[in-house]
Design an enzyme around this catalytic site. Sequence first.
Site, PDB file in Angstrom:
ATOM      1  N   CYS A   1      13.291   4.513  17.538  1.00 44.15           N
ATOM      2  CA  CYS A   1      12.075   5.007  18.182  1.00 44.15           C
ATOM      3  C   CYS A   1      12.338   6.235  19.060  1.00 44.15           C
ATOM      4  O   CYS A   1      12.693   7.297  18.572  1.00 44.15           O
ATOM      5  CB  CYS A   1      11.420   3.875  18.981  1.00 44.15           C
ATOM      6  SG  CYS A   1       9.722   4.225  19.492  1.00 44.15           S
TER       7      CYS A   1
ATOM      8  N   GLU B   1      11.011  -0.703  13.060  1.00 40.10           N
ATOM      9  CA  GLU B   1      11.438  -1.272  14.340  1.00 40.10           C
ATOM     10  C   GLU B   1      10.771  -2.622  14.570  1.00 40.10           C
ATOM     11  O   GLU B   1       9.568  -2.764  14.385  1.00 40.10           O
ATOM     12  CB  GLU B   1      11.074  -0.310  15.474  1.00 40.10           C
ATOM     13  CG  GLU B   1      11.430  -0.820  16.862  1.00 40.10           C
ATOM     14  CD  GLU B   1      10.923   0.089  17.973  1.00 40.10           C
ATOM     15  OE1 GLU B   1      11.379  -0.082  19.117  1.00 40.10           O
ATOM     16  OE2 GLU B   1      10.072   0.964  17.701  1.00 40.10           O
TER      17      GLU B   1
ATOM     18  N   LYS C   1      19.761  -0.605  20.522  1.00 44.20           N
ATOM     19  CA  LYS C   1      19.177   0.578  21.158  1.00 44.20           C
ATOM     20  C   LYS C   1      19.794   0.823  22.527  1.00 44.20           C
ATOM     21  O   LYS C   1      19.926  -0.089  23.342  1.00 44.20           O
ATOM     22  CB  LYS C   1      17.660   0.411  21.279  1.00 44.20           C
ATOM     23  CG  LYS C   1      16.942   1.668  21.750  1.00 44.20           C
ATOM     24  CD  LYS C   1      15.432   1.479  21.765  1.00 44.20           C
ATOM     25  CE  LYS C   1      14.717   2.768  22.144  1.00 44.20           C
ATOM     26  NZ  LYS C   1      13.255   2.592  22.225  1.00 44.20           N
TER      27      LYS C   1
END
Length: 509
Positions: A386, A267, A334
């Site tokens: 994540c 990430e 995301k």
Amino acid sequence: MNKASLLNCQRLRALLALFFGASGTLAFSPFDFWPAAIISLFGLQLLTLNRTPRQAAFIAFCWGFGLFGSGTNWVYVSIANFGGMPTTVNILLVILLAAYLSLYPALFAALLNRFFAKTNGLRLAVAAPALWQLTEFLRGWILTGFPWLQFGYSQLDGPMKAIAPILGVEAITFLLMALSGLFVLAVIHRKIVAGIIAVAILLLPWPIRHYQWYSLLSEKTVDVALIQGNIPQSLKWDPKMLSETMDIYMGNSLPYIGKMPIIIWPESAIPSLESYQRHFLTKLDELLRNQHTSLITGIVDERAVGDRDKIYNSVIVLGDKIPYQYPAAIRYDKYHLVPFGEFVPLESLLRPLAPFFNLPMSSFSRGNYIQPQLSVAGYNLTTAICYEIILGEQVRANFKPDTEFLLTVSNDAWFGGSIGPWQHFQMARMRSLELGRPLLRGTNNGITAVIRPDGEVQAALPQFTRNVLVAKVTPATGITPYARWGNWPLWIITVSFSLFALTYNRRKS
């Protein structure tokens, strides 16, 4: 004071509730003592018996404070190291988080004792799991949700593991609450049958734990290299560190370009805006295409959407057949953002108060809930960045029948050597088990790993090391019942249990 009156003491029950709640943390990684989940829920059900709704709510609040105070105190690491506030304020924020999360067990106990006051199987094994499912749903939804420390995850290495690909992790939590209630019934009323049923619920899934709902595609086995850069969080967003960071990732990747079809960076491995790095990305893409290697990397991007510029936490793919052009065509943005870490509620009010509310890269915008799979070197990957990997229904919603791998990239450097990254890793493993797919997990400082479709760890790197994980990974095909139906069967069971309990209770009244 005799034994009976001592056990009826509200203060003693509250203290015991703290202990039973804290013991629940041992069920999760890195401790992995799965029986602690049953012990903890047993204590919750036992201690809330024969109390008024208000008394039961307070006891359950204490239980929750024990669980969340011990199980989520790792947030202190990021607040203390990067929040820029006094120690007393940091501690207070952790206490407030634990107290907030404890409201949901308190609500559970208040409702249970309001509508099902009698100590019987209806309360302990029917109403309790149904109410728990409802309050856990609320905990995972209100204020964007924080579904951390769901007890079903503890069974990854326990006897109820086989339930996950059939009904999902929430169903395991449901069953754990039911069997803990049966154990309470067996102890309080000395009903051996209740204990036998509880043991049966616990052990019956054991024989099918090795049943494969998926098929391995051995002919499509692929070599993958996952780069763990181990960049200190304190330096990650320092512009002076950008060149060194890129040298670290490039230096560790060059030996595998042309040898590995897929290389994965974690990430925001490139701690800069994609638009600022067009030249670098174009040159890297050309190198990768010439050597027939694809690179998956985390990066931040700022794009004009309507009359606003929006920042996204993204994953992009380089080395595809089509040359790179900004913005990268193969990408994932995301969707589920972390409050205060990636966006700040009421930001005009909170940002001026303290550095904690003005962390680097805390102004992200959401991507779409459903996004195309990443197509990488001829493979289809369902992606989560994540925190998103803990959201089973979101991952399932993006999962497709032709998905061959799950991919998650993360940066847990925020939380240092605490237990938080291990809990995160455990939840990632559950997604593999639920959906029957290998999981590729690339992180900045650990735990970088490859997970098999049965949730077991194929290979992993030690935390806090700068290293490369090289693995041969075999994709899978097939649809698990959970992948097909999600949580719908569990909600049908929950509603059925609720209606039965309420109807039966009303007739008895």
